[in-house]
Write an enzyme that holds these catalytic residues in place. Structure first.
Site, short mmCIF file in Angstrom:
data_model
loop_
_atom_site.label_atom_id
_atom_site.label_comp_id
_atom_site.label_asym_id
_atom_site.label_seq_id
_atom_site.Cartn_x
_atom_site.Cartn_y
_atom_site.Cartn_z
CB SER A 131 46.98 41.66 39.47
OG SER A 131 45.85 42.16 38.96
CE1 TYR A 167 47.04 46.18 42.52
CE2 TYR A 167 45.59 45.69 40.82
CZ TYR A 167 45.32 45.31 41.76
OH TYR A 167 46.28 43.89 42.03
#
Length: 262
Positions: free
Chosen positions: A144, A157
């Site tokens: 990401s 995350y």
């Protein structure tokens, strides 16, 4: 050069929707047989039927919760028992939580770390020997743009995706003499069920991309004569990731915190 995957088999985790389903459609169109893994059996079966009909390939579906300890190794053993050898592995399964760490549910973040990190490593380790032996496929780990700086408000995350990026780049270097193409794919905000699971649009920094645009970026990287170890999908996302890496750490940290928490 557009690579053909005819005669190979691709294993895709988190394949029931979003990026996983898009990867399945694209690899099927390039001739790969598929093994699709997710928890939602009905969606997997629907996707499998469509791809068998449209591309005349073999599709195996497995309903499995990869956040369980040992699930990646079990997956390797199960496919070996069926005589299915994997040439390409796409580790796409994962999810995010948001909010200050002190308010997050301990069990949920433990599952997040297990799925995003431990399972990805375990699954990669389970299939890497046979992929290296085949020397004709790819390993794609979905990271990401959150990997490029700490993310207050999504601390767990962001840290899991930083791990995925670091891990994948290291494996790419370790296997650079093989024919296996290893890629860390770093999407920004994408139109998938990600934000439904997250329960907030606050983390949707920048312009949303479609799953098709993200997978386009991955396939372009794989089709290159020399595959880069990582790719950020979308020009705006590449610029933001580049800026985050060049700014002093405290400034990129503050910017990320404002972007997610505003």
């Amino acid at each position: 050069m557009t690579m053909s995957y005819a005669g190979t088999t691709a294993l895709i985790t988190g394949a029931s929707s979003g990026l996983g389903a898009e990867f399945a459609a694209r690899f099927a169109a390039r001739g790969a047989n598929l093994v699709l893994v997710a928890r939602r059996t009905d969606r997997l079966e629907d996707l499998a039927r469509k791809l068998r009909d449209s591309d005349s390939i073999s599709v195996t579906t497995l309903s499995k919760d990869l956040s369980r300890a040992g699930a990646g190794a079990e997956l390797g053993e199960e496919l070996a028992g069926r005589g299915i050898r994997i040439d390409t592995l796409i580790n796409n399964a994962g999810f995010a939580t948001s909010g200050p760490l002190v308010k997050e549910d301990s069990a949920v973040i433990a599952s997040e770390i297990s799925l995003n990190v431990a399972s990805l490593v375990e699954t990669t380790r389970a299939f890497l020997p046979e992929m290296l032996a085949a020397g004709r496929g790819a390993l794609i780990n979905v990271a990401s743009t959150a990997a490029f700086q700490p993310v207050p408000g999504m601390a767990v995350y962001g840290a899991t995706k930083a791990f995925v990026l670091s891990f994948t780049e290291a494996v790419a270097h370790e296997t650079k003499e093989s024919g296996l193409r290893v890629l860390a794919l770093c999407p920004g905000a994408t139109r998938t069920e990600f934000f439904d699971v997250l329960g907030s649009q606050a983390a949707a920094v920048g312009r949303l991309q479609s799953a098709s645009q993200v997978v386009d970026a991955a396939l372009r990287a794989l089709d290159r004569r020399t595959t880069p170890v990582s790719v950020v999908s979308g020009l705006g996302n590449r610029l933001l990731a580049g800026i985050a890496q060049r700014l002093p750490r405290n400034i990129s940290l503050a910017m990320a915190g404002r972007a997610v928490q505003d």
